[in-house]
Motif scaffolding. Structure first.
Motif, PDB file in Angstrom:
ATOM      1  N   ALA A 131       1.901   6.061  -7.277  1.00 56.96           N
ATOM      2  CA  ALA A 131       0.834   6.883  -7.853  1.00 56.96           C
ATOM      3  C   ALA A 131       1.227   8.359  -7.857  1.00 56.96           C
ATOM      4  CB  ALA A 131      -0.469   6.681  -7.079  1.00 56.96           C
ATOM      5  N   GLN A 132       1.798   8.818  -6.766  1.00 60.14           N
ATOM      6  CA  GLN A 132       2.219  10.216  -6.694  1.00 60.14           C
ATOM      7  C   GLN A 132       3.316  10.502  -7.714  1.00 60.14           C
ATOM      8  OE1 GLN A 132       3.572  11.519  -2.851  1.00 60.14           O
ATOM      9  NE2 GLN A 132       3.557  13.652  -3.447  1.00 60.14           N
ATOM     10  N   LEU A 181       1.038   3.989  -3.067  1.00 60.71           N
ATOM     11  CA  LEU A 181       0.770   5.424  -2.898  1.00 60.71           C
ATOM     12  C   LEU A 181       1.923   6.269  -3.436  1.00 60.71           C
ATOM     13  CD1 LEU A 181      -0.815   5.364   0.665  1.00 60.71           C
ATOM     14  CD2 LEU A 181      -1.982   5.905  -1.483  1.00 60.71           C
ATOM     15  N   THR A 205       0.831  -1.209   0.000  1.00 53.35           N
ATOM     16  CA  THR A 205       0.000   0.000   0.000  1.00 53.35           C
ATOM     17  C   THR A 205       0.861   1.253   0.000  1.00 53.35           C
ATOM     18  OG1 THR A 205      -1.750  -1.172   1.179  1.00 53.35           O
ATOM     19  CG2 THR A 205      -1.827   1.232   1.235  1.00 53.35           C
ATOM     20  N   SER A 207      -3.766   7.769 -10.142  1.00 50.22           N
ATOM     21  CA  SER A 207      -4.472   7.342  -8.940  1.00 50.22           C
ATOM     22  C   SER A 207      -4.101   5.896  -8.633  1.00 50.22           C
ATOM     23  CB  SER A 207      -5.986   7.444  -9.139  1.00 50.22           C
ATOM     24  OG  SER A 207      -6.431   6.458 -10.052  1.00 50.22           O
ATOM     25  N   THR A 208      -4.282   5.520  -7.389  1.00 45.94           N
ATOM     26  CA  THR A 208      -4.015   4.132  -7.024  1.00 45.94           C
ATOM     27  C   THR A 208      -5.001   3.206  -7.732  1.00 45.94           C
ATOM     28  OG1 THR A 208      -5.353   4.401  -5.020  1.00 45.94           O
ATOM     29  CG2 THR A 208      -2.966   4.676  -4.791  1.00 45.94           C
TER      30      THR A 208
END
Length: 72
Positions: free
Chosen positions: A56-57, A53, A49, A62-63
């Motif tokens: 994605a950044q 994250l 997770t 987006s995740t």
């Protein structure tokens, strides 16, 4: 209506290539090994997770998109 689906690995690779980043650059930016990025892209492993994250950044996504999920 048919919608082409991609595995999360294909999606991660597509976003990385679109940003003109190498696996090594992505790995360095999020603090994992290049082999880890390769494993995610080939589908032999999935990001945690926290790594998802960060990915994605970094990739401006987006995740949900990186996981191959359709937006609600």
């Amino acid at each position: 209506m048919s919608r082409q689906t991609h595995t999360s690995g294909e999606t991660i690779r597509r976003h990385r290539v679109a940003r003109r980043l190498t696996q090594v650059q992505v790995a360095t930016a999020i603090g994992v090994k290049q082999a880890t990025i390769s494993a995610w892209e080939t589908g032999t492993a999935r990001p945690s997770t926290g790594n998802l994250l960060a990915l994605a950044q970094l990739l401006g996504s987006s995740t949900d998109d990186l996981l191959g999920r359709e937006a609600a």
